[in-house]
Design a protein around this motif. Structure first.
Motif, PDB file in Angstrom:
ATOM      1  N   MET A 158      37.512  -0.748  -4.827  1.00  0.00           N
ATOM      2  CA  MET A 158      36.254  -0.387  -3.981  1.00  0.00           C
ATOM      3  C   MET A 158      35.755   0.971  -4.634  1.00  0.00           C
ATOM      4  SD  MET A 158      37.123  -1.521  -0.189  1.00  0.00           S
ATOM      5  CE  MET A 158      35.558  -0.880   0.655  1.00  0.00           C
ATOM      6  N   ILE A 159      36.982   1.727  -4.926  1.00  0.00           N
ATOM      7  CA  ILE A 159      36.422   3.420  -5.490  1.00  0.00           C
ATOM      8  C   ILE A 159      36.024   3.074  -7.032  1.00  0.00           C
ATOM      9  CG2 ILE A 159      37.400   5.451  -6.342  1.00  0.00           C
ATOM     10  CD1 ILE A 159      38.919   5.304  -3.547  1.00  0.00           C
ATOM     11  N   LEU A 160      36.819   2.195  -7.770  1.00  0.00           N
ATOM     12  CA  LEU A 160      36.161   1.794  -8.729  1.00  0.00           C
ATOM     13  C   LEU A 160      34.908   1.175  -8.886  1.00  0.00           C
ATOM     14  CD1 LEU A 160      37.084   2.047 -11.923  1.00  0.00           C
ATOM     15  CD2 LEU A 160      38.549   0.103 -11.679  1.00  0.00           C
ATOM     16  N   SER A 161      34.723   0.211  -8.212  1.00  0.00           N
ATOM     17  CA  SER A 161      33.455  -0.282  -8.053  1.00  0.00           C
ATOM     18  C   SER A 161      32.268   0.624  -7.996  1.00  0.00           C
ATOM     19  CB  SER A 161      33.389  -1.418  -7.079  1.00  0.00           C
ATOM     20  OG  SER A 161      32.313  -1.929  -6.650  1.00  0.00           O
ATOM     21  N   LEU A 162      32.561   1.651  -7.039  1.00  0.00           N
ATOM     22  CA  LEU A 162      31.398   2.580  -6.982  1.00  0.00           C
ATOM     23  C   LEU A 162      31.416   3.675  -8.184  1.00  0.00           C
ATOM     24  CD1 LEU A 162      32.181   3.946  -3.291  1.00  0.00           C
ATOM     25  CD2 LEU A 162      30.216   2.434  -4.119  1.00  0.00           C
ATOM     26  N   LEU A 163      32.281   3.888  -8.829  1.00  0.00           N
ATOM     27  CA  LEU A 163      32.271   4.515 -10.086  1.00  0.00           C
ATOM     28  C   LEU A 163      31.561   3.805 -11.298  1.00  0.00           C
ATOM     29  CD1 LEU A 163      36.078   6.353  -9.926  1.00  0.00           C
ATOM     30  CD2 LEU A 163      33.639   7.213  -9.439  1.00  0.00           C
ATOM     31  N   LEU A 164      31.966   2.797 -11.192  1.00  0.00           N
ATOM     32  CA  LEU A 164      31.183   1.707 -12.314  1.00  0.00           C
ATOM     33  C   LEU A 164      29.691   1.534 -11.956  1.00  0.00           C
ATOM     34  CD1 LEU A 164      33.885  -1.260 -12.523  1.00  0.00           C
ATOM     35  CD2 LEU A 164      33.125   0.406 -14.372  1.00  0.00           C
ATOM     36  N   GLY A 165      29.300   1.343 -10.639  1.00  0.00           N
ATOM     37  CA  GLY A 165      27.878   1.459 -10.240  1.00  0.00           C
ATOM     38  C   GLY A 165      27.220   2.624 -10.744  1.00  0.00           C
ATOM     39  N   THR A 166      27.864   3.701 -10.544  1.00  0.00           N
ATOM     40  CA  THR A 166      27.363   5.007 -10.906  1.00  0.00           C
ATOM     41  C   THR A 166      27.153   4.912 -12.574  1.00  0.00           C
ATOM     42  OG1 THR A 166      28.438   6.040  -8.991  1.00  0.00           O
ATOM     43  CG2 THR A 166      27.825   7.504 -10.898  1.00  0.00           C
ATOM     44  N   ALA A 167      27.996   4.551 -13.149  1.00  0.00           N
ATOM     45  CA  ALA A 167      27.998   4.437 -14.567  1.00  0.00           C
ATOM     46  C   ALA A 167      26.913   3.521 -15.282  1.00  0.00           C
ATOM     47  CB  ALA A 167      29.445   4.078 -15.211  1.00  0.00           C
ATOM     48  N   PHE A 168      26.810   2.522 -14.642  1.00  0.00           N
ATOM     49  CA  PHE A 168      25.610   1.431 -14.891  1.00  0.00           C
ATOM     50  C   PHE A 168      24.272   2.516 -14.668  1.00  0.00           C
ATOM     51  CE2 PHE A 168      28.927  -1.890 -13.602  1.00  0.00           C
ATOM     52  CZ  PHE A 168      29.295  -1.971 -15.059  1.00  0.00           C
ATOM     53  N   GLY A 169      24.320   2.778 -13.443  1.00  0.00           N
ATOM     54  CA  GLY A 169      22.972   3.609 -13.296  1.00  0.00           C
ATOM     55  C   GLY A 169      22.805   4.601 -14.317  1.00  0.00           C
ATOM     56  N   TYR A 170      23.650   5.391 -14.634  1.00  0.00           N
ATOM     57  CA  TYR A 170      23.701   6.430 -15.621  1.00  0.00           C
ATOM     58  C   TYR A 170      23.073   5.930 -16.984  1.00  0.00           C
ATOM     59  CZ  TYR A 170      24.775  10.939 -17.870  1.00  0.00           C
ATOM     60  OH  TYR A 170      24.640  12.009 -18.753  1.00  0.00           O
ATOM     61  N   VAL A 171      23.557   4.549 -17.211  1.00  0.00           N
ATOM     62  CA  VAL A 171      23.277   4.001 -18.504  1.00  0.00           C
ATOM     63  C   VAL A 171      21.809   3.934 -18.707  1.00  0.00           C
ATOM     64  CG1 VAL A 171      23.077   1.898 -19.896  1.00  0.00           C
ATOM     65  CG2 VAL A 171      25.469   2.524 -19.232  1.00  0.00           C
ATOM     66  N   SER A 172      20.969   3.375 -17.556  1.00  0.00           N
ATOM     67  CA  SER A 172      19.669   3.375 -17.271  1.00  0.00           C
ATOM     68  C   SER A 172      18.994   4.822 -17.711  1.00  0.00           C
ATOM     69  CB  SER A 172      19.127   2.817 -16.054  1.00  0.00           C
ATOM     70  OG  SER A 172      19.634   1.569 -15.771  1.00  0.00           O
ATOM     71  N   GLY A 173      19.510   5.890 -16.990  1.00  0.00           N
ATOM     72  CA  GLY A 173      19.165   7.044 -17.169  1.00  0.00           C
ATOM     73  C   GLY A 173      19.297   7.621 -18.579  1.00  0.00           C
ATOM     74  N   LEU A 174      20.149   7.317 -19.299  1.00  0.00           N
ATOM     75  CA  LEU A 174      20.106   7.484 -20.781  1.00  0.00           C
ATOM     76  C   LEU A 174      19.188   6.552 -21.702  1.00  0.00           C
ATOM     77  CD1 LEU A 174      24.271   7.383 -21.357  1.00  0.00           C
ATOM     78  CD2 LEU A 174      22.639   9.248 -21.682  1.00  0.00           C
ATOM     79  N   LEU A 175      18.957   5.654 -21.157  1.00  0.00           N
ATOM     80  CA  LEU A 175      17.762   4.867 -22.101  1.00  0.00           C
ATOM     81  C   LEU A 175      16.577   5.398 -21.680  1.00  0.00           C
ATOM     82  CD1 LEU A 175      18.863   0.871 -21.304  1.00  0.00           C
ATOM     83  CD2 LEU A 175      19.028   2.449 -23.448  1.00  0.00           C
ATOM     84  N   VAL A 176      16.345   5.933 -20.720  1.00  0.00           N
ATOM     85  CA  VAL A 176      14.858   6.721 -20.080  1.00  0.00           C
ATOM     86  C   VAL A 176      14.735   8.197 -20.730  1.00  0.00           C
ATOM     87  CG1 VAL A 176      13.706   7.772 -18.409  1.00  0.00           C
ATOM     88  CG2 VAL A 176      14.716   5.429 -18.094  1.00  0.00           C
ATOM     89  N   THR A 177      16.173   8.707 -20.821  1.00  0.00           N
ATOM     90  CA  THR A 177      15.918  10.099 -21.358  1.00  0.00           C
ATOM     91  C   THR A 177      16.302  10.264 -23.010  1.00  0.00           C
ATOM     92  OG1 THR A 177      18.212  10.420 -20.805  1.00  0.00           O
ATOM     93  CG2 THR A 177      16.408  11.175 -19.340  1.00  0.00           C
TER      94      THR A 177
END
Length: 311
Positions: A94-113
């Motif tokens: 569950m903790i790893l799932s939350l970290l992965l979700g954070t990382a996937f969201g960060y990828v979207s942020g990288l594409l934007v910035t």
């Protein structure tokens, strides 16, 4: 001037007034809606959209939008279910799932910035890619061999003092986001970024980092919603989360957050989430077809956006 302030104040309270009128109106029509058990069920349902909407609020306040949340939810839920069925301890998965979700969201942020893509295009890309990866990973089939973990069951199905744990988590996350946006430097940076990025940059705000963190928060919240659903369904479905981004955006818009960024409050999103939940719950109880429910929600969103434009 006083009349203008009064009108703006009335518009700011519009979501709350609409919520009260909805609850009273549906309650008068249907006694079943007024039951304590139904209200608990309504709040439990609210938590799923609520987590996503809180993260979406941060993104929209920066002037962006995140269409990938439903796909992030599906992918992290599938990965979590896969890890659990493969023998990993439930808490670690569950903790790893939350970290992965954070990382996937960060990828979207990288594409934007870093990629300089429009938020709509960037998150449309990640939405499509993450959904495709989910289908590949699951081979289009659900993952349901999750064992009998009390921890996993408690997250989505448990109660504490007769209150569902998802509801308690919903309130806790709301308080955390309320503190972040109103009491921290990062919260001020989010508002400054969406209000006037050029002025914020000149004032020393790291615009790109602020946006990336906002998208990372959105991904984390989508993953948290996925964990609640995984617990409730006792399985991961390849189509899980489809259309969830629309309900989240609707809740943010209904709560008075400007779709142009820079203005809005998390408590407004909280009320917007409840409005969506009351609409869904009330229309279901009244036996209204899901097709008509979509029309009603679309009209409600239109009214909210037009109200925002007037302000």
């Amino acid at each position: 001037m006083n009349k203008t302030k009064a009108a703006n104040r009335l518009q700011d309270l519009g979501a709350l007034i609409a919520l009260v009128l909805l609850v009273v109106g549906i309650g008068i029509i249907s006694p079943e809606f007024r039951s304590f058990g139904n209200f608990l069920s309504l709040l439990r349902q609210s938590s799923i959209n609520g987590f996503i909407a809180f993260g979406m609020t941060c993104v929209i306040l920066t002037g962006g939008i995140d269409l990938s949340v439903g796909s992030v939810l599906a992918l992290t839920t599938a990965l979590c279910a896969g890890m659990i069925s493969g023998g990993m301890p439930v808490g670690a998965a569950m903790i790893l799932s939350l970290l992965l979700g954070t990382a996937f969201g960060y990828v979207s942020g990288l594409l934007v910035t870093k990629g300089r893509l429009q938020p709509f295009i960037a998150t449309l890309i990640t939405m499509t890619v993450f959904r495709g990866v989910t289908m590949i990973y699951m081979d289009g089939k659900p993952i349901s061999n999750l064992g009998d973990s009390l921890l996993l069951k408690a997250v989505g199905k448990g109660n504490l003092f007769m209150i569902p744990i998802p509801v308690l988590l919903f309130l806790l996350v709301f308080i955390i986001f309320l503190f972040i946006l109103q009491k921290t430097t990062f919260g001020r940076h989010i508002y400054a970024t969406g209000s006037n990025a050029t002025a914020a940059r000149l004032a020393g705000v790291n615009i790109e980092r602020t946006k990336r963190i906002a998208y990372a928060l959105s991904g984390a919240m989508a993953s948290l919603s996925g964990l609640i659903l995984l617990s409730r369904l006792s399985s991961a479905q390849p189509t899980l989360g489809q259309g969830y981004e629309l309900d989240a955006i609707a809740a943010v818009a209904l709560g008075g957050t400007s779709m142009n960024g820079g203005r809005g409050r998390i408590w407004g999103t909280f009320i917007g989430v409840l409005i969506i939940a009351v609409l869904n719950n009330g229309l279901n109880i009244l036996g209204v077809s899901s097709y008509y429910q979509d029309v009603v929600k679309g009209i409600v969103i239109l009214i909210a956006v037009l109200s925002d434009r007037r302000r």
